[in-house]
Design a protein around this motif. Structure first.
Motif, PDB file in Angstrom:
ATOM      1  N   PHE A  63       8.373 -35.564  17.868  1.00 17.29           N
ATOM      2  CA  PHE A  63       7.026 -35.394  17.311  1.00 17.29           C
ATOM      3  C   PHE A  63       6.101 -36.481  17.831  1.00 17.29           C
ATOM      4  CE2 PHE A  63       8.594 -32.800  13.557  1.00 17.29           C
ATOM      5  CZ  PHE A  63       7.763 -31.731  13.787  1.00 17.29           C
ATOM      6  N   TYR A  64       6.605 -37.707  17.849  1.00 21.83           N
ATOM      7  CA  TYR A  64       5.797 -38.851  18.266  1.00 21.83           C
ATOM      8  C   TYR A  64       5.379 -38.733  19.727  1.00 21.83           C
ATOM      9  CZ  TYR A  64       4.905 -43.555  19.983  1.00 21.83           C
ATOM     10  OH  TYR A  64       4.360 -44.635  20.607  1.00 21.83           O
ATOM     11  N   LEU A  65       6.325 -38.400  20.613  1.00 21.98           N
ATOM     12  CA  LEU A  65       5.996 -38.264  22.034  1.00 21.98           C
ATOM     13  C   LEU A  65       4.997 -37.141  22.271  1.00 21.98           C
ATOM     14  CD1 LEU A  65       9.446 -38.781  23.823  1.00 21.98           C
ATOM     15  CD2 LEU A  65       7.534 -40.378  23.675  1.00 21.98           C
ATOM     16  N   PHE A  66       5.216 -36.013  21.601  1.00 23.38           N
ATOM     17  CA  PHE A  66       4.293 -34.887  21.743  1.00 23.38           C
ATOM     18  C   PHE A  66       2.903 -35.263  21.249  1.00 23.38           C
ATOM     19  CE2 PHE A  66       2.157 -31.411  19.493  1.00 23.38           C
ATOM     20  CZ  PHE A  66       1.899 -30.549  20.554  1.00 23.38           C
ATOM     21  N   ALA A  67       2.841 -35.879  20.066  1.00 24.19           N
ATOM     22  CA  ALA A  67       1.550 -36.226  19.487  1.00 24.19           C
ATOM     23  C   ALA A  67       0.817 -37.261  20.331  1.00 24.19           C
ATOM     24  CB  ALA A  67       1.739 -36.750  18.065  1.00 24.19           C
ATOM     25  N   GLY A  68       1.536 -38.278  20.798  1.00 21.89           N
ATOM     26  CA  GLY A  68       0.913 -39.299  21.622  1.00 21.89           C
ATOM     27  C   GLY A  68       0.380 -38.735  22.925  1.00 21.89           C
ATOM     28  N   VAL A 120       7.377 -46.459   9.975  1.00 23.74           N
ATOM     29  CA  VAL A 120       7.274 -45.845  11.300  1.00 23.74           C
ATOM     30  C   VAL A 120       7.178 -44.327  11.169  1.00 23.74           C
ATOM     31  CG1 VAL A 120       8.498 -45.421  13.460  1.00 23.74           C
ATOM     32  CG2 VAL A 120       8.425 -47.727  12.503  1.00 23.74           C
ATOM     33  N   GLY A 121       7.991 -43.742  10.278  1.00 25.49           N
ATOM     34  CA  GLY A 121       7.930 -42.301  10.068  1.00 25.49           C
ATOM     35  C   GLY A 121       6.577 -41.848   9.569  1.00 25.49           C
ATOM     36  N   GLN A 122       5.986 -42.588   8.631  1.00 26.43           N
ATOM     37  CA  GLN A 122       4.668 -42.243   8.118  1.00 26.43           C
ATOM     38  C   GLN A 122       3.603 -42.384   9.199  1.00 26.43           C
ATOM     39  OE1 GLN A 122       4.447 -44.948   4.832  1.00 26.43           O
ATOM     40  NE2 GLN A 122       5.707 -43.678   3.491  1.00 26.43           N
ATOM     41  N   SER A 123       3.766 -43.362  10.086  1.00 29.37           N
ATOM     42  CA  SER A 123       2.819 -43.544  11.186  1.00 29.37           C
ATOM     43  C   SER A 123       2.878 -42.365  12.152  1.00 29.37           C
ATOM     44  CB  SER A 123       3.115 -44.849  11.933  1.00 29.37           C
ATOM     45  OG  SER A 123       3.001 -45.955  11.070  1.00 29.37           O
ATOM     46  N   ILE A 124       4.074 -41.846  12.394  1.00 28.02           N
ATOM     47  CA  ILE A 124       4.207 -40.665  13.250  1.00 28.02           C
ATOM     48  C   ILE A 124       3.503 -39.472  12.598  1.00 28.02           C
ATOM     49  CG2 ILE A 124       5.851 -38.993  14.197  1.00 28.02           C
ATOM     50  CD1 ILE A 124       7.827 -41.313  14.528  1.00 28.02           C
ATOM     51  N   GLY A 125       3.670 -39.328  11.287  1.00 26.41           N
ATOM     52  CA  GLY A 125       2.987 -38.260  10.571  1.00 26.41           C
ATOM     53  C   GLY A 125       1.476 -38.370  10.709  1.00 26.41           C
ATOM     54  N   VAL A 129      -7.754 -29.152   7.264  1.00 24.65           N
ATOM     55  CA  VAL A 129      -6.604 -28.398   6.754  1.00 24.65           C
ATOM     56  C   VAL A 129      -5.444 -28.472   7.742  1.00 24.65           C
ATOM     57  CG1 VAL A 129      -5.762 -26.094   6.171  1.00 24.65           C
ATOM     58  CG2 VAL A 129      -8.001 -26.848   5.351  1.00 24.65           C
ATOM     59  N   ALA A 130      -5.734 -28.281   9.039  1.00 27.51           N
ATOM     60  CA  ALA A 130      -4.687 -28.331  10.064  1.00 27.51           C
ATOM     61  C   ALA A 130      -4.044 -29.712  10.113  1.00 27.51           C
ATOM     62  CB  ALA A 130      -5.273 -27.974  11.428  1.00 27.51           C
ATOM     63  N   SER A 131      -4.858 -30.753   9.965  1.00 24.18           N
ATOM     64  CA  SER A 131      -4.335 -32.117   9.970  1.00 24.18           C
ATOM     65  C   SER A 131      -3.390 -32.341   8.805  1.00 24.18           C
ATOM     66  CB  SER A 131      -5.490 -33.113   9.917  1.00 24.18           C
ATOM     67  OG  SER A 131      -5.006 -34.440   9.827  1.00 24.18           O
ATOM     68  N   SER A 132      -3.785 -31.876   7.624  1.00 20.81           N
ATOM     69  CA  SER A 132      -2.956 -32.052   6.432  1.00 20.81           C
ATOM     70  C   SER A 132      -1.635 -31.298   6.565  1.00 20.81           C
ATOM     71  CB  SER A 132      -3.704 -31.562   5.189  1.00 20.81           C
ATOM     72  OG  SER A 132      -4.866 -32.335   4.974  1.00 20.81           O
ATOM     73  N   LEU A 133      -1.694 -30.069   7.081  1.00 16.46           N
ATOM     74  CA  LEU A 133      -0.479 -29.274   7.242  1.00 16.46           C
ATOM     75  C   LEU A 133       0.459 -29.899   8.270  1.00 16.46           C
ATOM     76  CD1 LEU A 133      -1.920 -25.634   7.164  1.00 16.46           C
ATOM     77  CD2 LEU A 133      -0.604 -26.796   5.377  1.00 16.46           C
ATOM     78  N   ALA A 134      -0.097 -30.396   9.384  1.00 14.45           N
ATOM     79  CA  ALA A 134       0.727 -31.030  10.412  1.00 14.45           C
ATOM     80  C   ALA A 134       1.392 -32.286   9.875  1.00 14.45           C
ATOM     81  CB  ALA A 134      -0.132 -31.355  11.638  1.00 14.45           C
ATOM     82  N   ASN A 135       0.623 -33.086   9.143  1.00 13.12           N
ATOM     83  CA  ASN A 135       1.176 -34.293   8.539  1.00 13.12           C
ATOM     84  C   ASN A 135       2.267 -33.948   7.536  1.00 13.12           C
ATOM     85  OD1 ASN A 135       0.948 -36.458   6.125  1.00 13.12           O
ATOM     86  ND2 ASN A 135       0.510 -37.442   8.072  1.00 13.12           N
ATOM     87  N   MET A 136       2.054 -32.880   6.766  1.00 11.91           N
ATOM     88  CA  MET A 136       3.038 -32.451   5.778  1.00 11.91           C
ATOM     89  C   MET A 136       4.336 -32.022   6.450  1.00 11.91           C
ATOM     90  SD  MET A 136       2.586 -29.526   2.819  1.00 11.91           S
ATOM     91  CE  MET A 136       1.033 -30.274   2.326  1.00 11.91           C
ATOM     92  N   LEU A 137       4.217 -31.338   7.596  1.00 10.43           N
ATOM     93  CA  LEU A 137       5.404 -30.904   8.333  1.00 10.43           C
ATOM     94  C   LEU A 137       6.253 -32.096   8.747  1.00 10.43           C
ATOM     95  CD1 LEU A 137       7.112 -28.771   9.844  1.00 10.43           C
ATOM     96  CD2 LEU A 137       5.541 -29.039  11.781  1.00 10.43           C
ATOM     97  N   VAL A 138       5.615 -33.121   9.282  1.00 11.49           N
ATOM     98  CA  VAL A 138       6.352 -34.312   9.694  1.00 11.49           C
ATOM     99  C   VAL A 138       6.942 -35.026   8.489  1.00 11.49           C
ATOM    100  CG1 VAL A 138       6.184 -36.537  10.863  1.00 11.49           C
ATOM    101  CG2 VAL A 138       4.926 -34.583  11.746  1.00 11.49           C
TER     102      VAL A 138
END
Length: 274
Positions: A20-25, A150-155, A182-191
């Motif tokens: 998730f982190y590599l993709f998001a970065g 670190v996990g929360q930072s990735i989220g 909304v998309a941001s909240s859902l993506a963060n929730m998934l992580v």
């Protein structure tokens, strides 16, 4: 960490979060037209460091140092003995009125803090308190707070990617802003589903390490039972953001259990006594 199954699951979840982190970065650097390496370094070094410092400060508000005197001297003695057996530097001990019997640890090895509620010390027998202290020391030794940060930072990073992807992918009007949020909240929730899975595994590991440190799982099992009963019907003064750090978190309902930071109490007690 002594359980191979837990070790394997931690490895799998950690690999998923890293992906998730590599993709998001990578996506964020493309969307904002920024160099990839600085984005990755900020995402994995700067943001977690700021969250760690701020979170530690917020967690310790309302707590006071536990004096090594006639009232609390036995707690200091237990911690010194446990730290010696667990090969850990002695942490700072603090006491807090939490409204419920509870305890939590913050910080890292060499700079850890264990906070115990006054209600907990009134409720537990000596061996039960020792089990709780060993559990919290295990969190410090295993660097669990840093892992969670670190996990929360990735989220957070994944949430930003979703936000900018929606915002830049269409017209910038009020509807786009709302959809991006909304998309941001859902993506963060998934992580966070995976981050919370790590949190639940870490509780099992800390329980197992505490059992090894004191030679038996029964005192901690009895402590968890007393804590659960003692918290029933009482209002906790602990901030919701600290629930992941506490030894006990009373989550009820299907949705709350899905996003719970702790495994079910009965399963923890069963593992401790197995």
């Amino acid at each position: 960490m002594t359980d191979f199954g837990l070790r394997l699951r931690m490895l799998v979840v950690g690999a998923i979060l890293f992906a998730f982190y590599l993709f998001a970065g990578t996506a964020l650097s493309v969307l904002l037209n920024l160099p990839l390496v600085p984005v990755l370094l900020v995402g994995i070094l700067v943001v977690p460091a700021v969250q760690y410092k701020l979170g530690k400060w917020m967690a310790l508000r309302g707590a006071s140092d536990m004096p090594d005197d006639a009232q609390y001297g036995h707690v200091h003695q237990k911690v010194r003995r446990l730290c010696r057996d667990m090969n850990l530097e002695e942490p700072r001990l603090m006491v807090m009125d939490m409204g419920v019997p509870n305890a939590f640890a913050v910080g890292r090895k060499g700079a850890g803090v264990v906070v115990v509620s006054s209600e907990l010390m009134q409720l537990l027998d000596d061996d039960e308190l020792e089990g709780v202290l060993a559990h919290e020391l295990a969190h410090i030794k295993n660097r669990d707070v840093i892992t969670m940060v670190v996990g929360q930072s990735i989220g957070m990073l994944v949430g930003y990617v979703a936000y900018f992807a929606v915002l830049f992918g269409g017209e910038r009007n009020m509807g786009s802003w709302i959809l991006a949020m909304v998309a941001s909240s859902l993506a963060n929730m998934l992580v966070m589903v995976f981050v919370l899975a790590i949190s639940r595994y870490r509780e099992y590991v800390a329980d197992a390490d505490a059992r090894e440190a004191i030679g038996s799982g029964d005192p901690l099992a009895r402590a968890l039972q007393k804590i659960s009963r003692g918290a029933s019907g009482r209002e906790s003064k602990v901030d919701d953001n600290l629930n992941a750090l506490c030894i006990f978190n009373a989550d009820e309902g299907l949705l709350q259990r899905l996003f719970s930071t702790h495994p079910p109490m009965e399963k923890r007690i069963e593992r401790l006594r197995s």
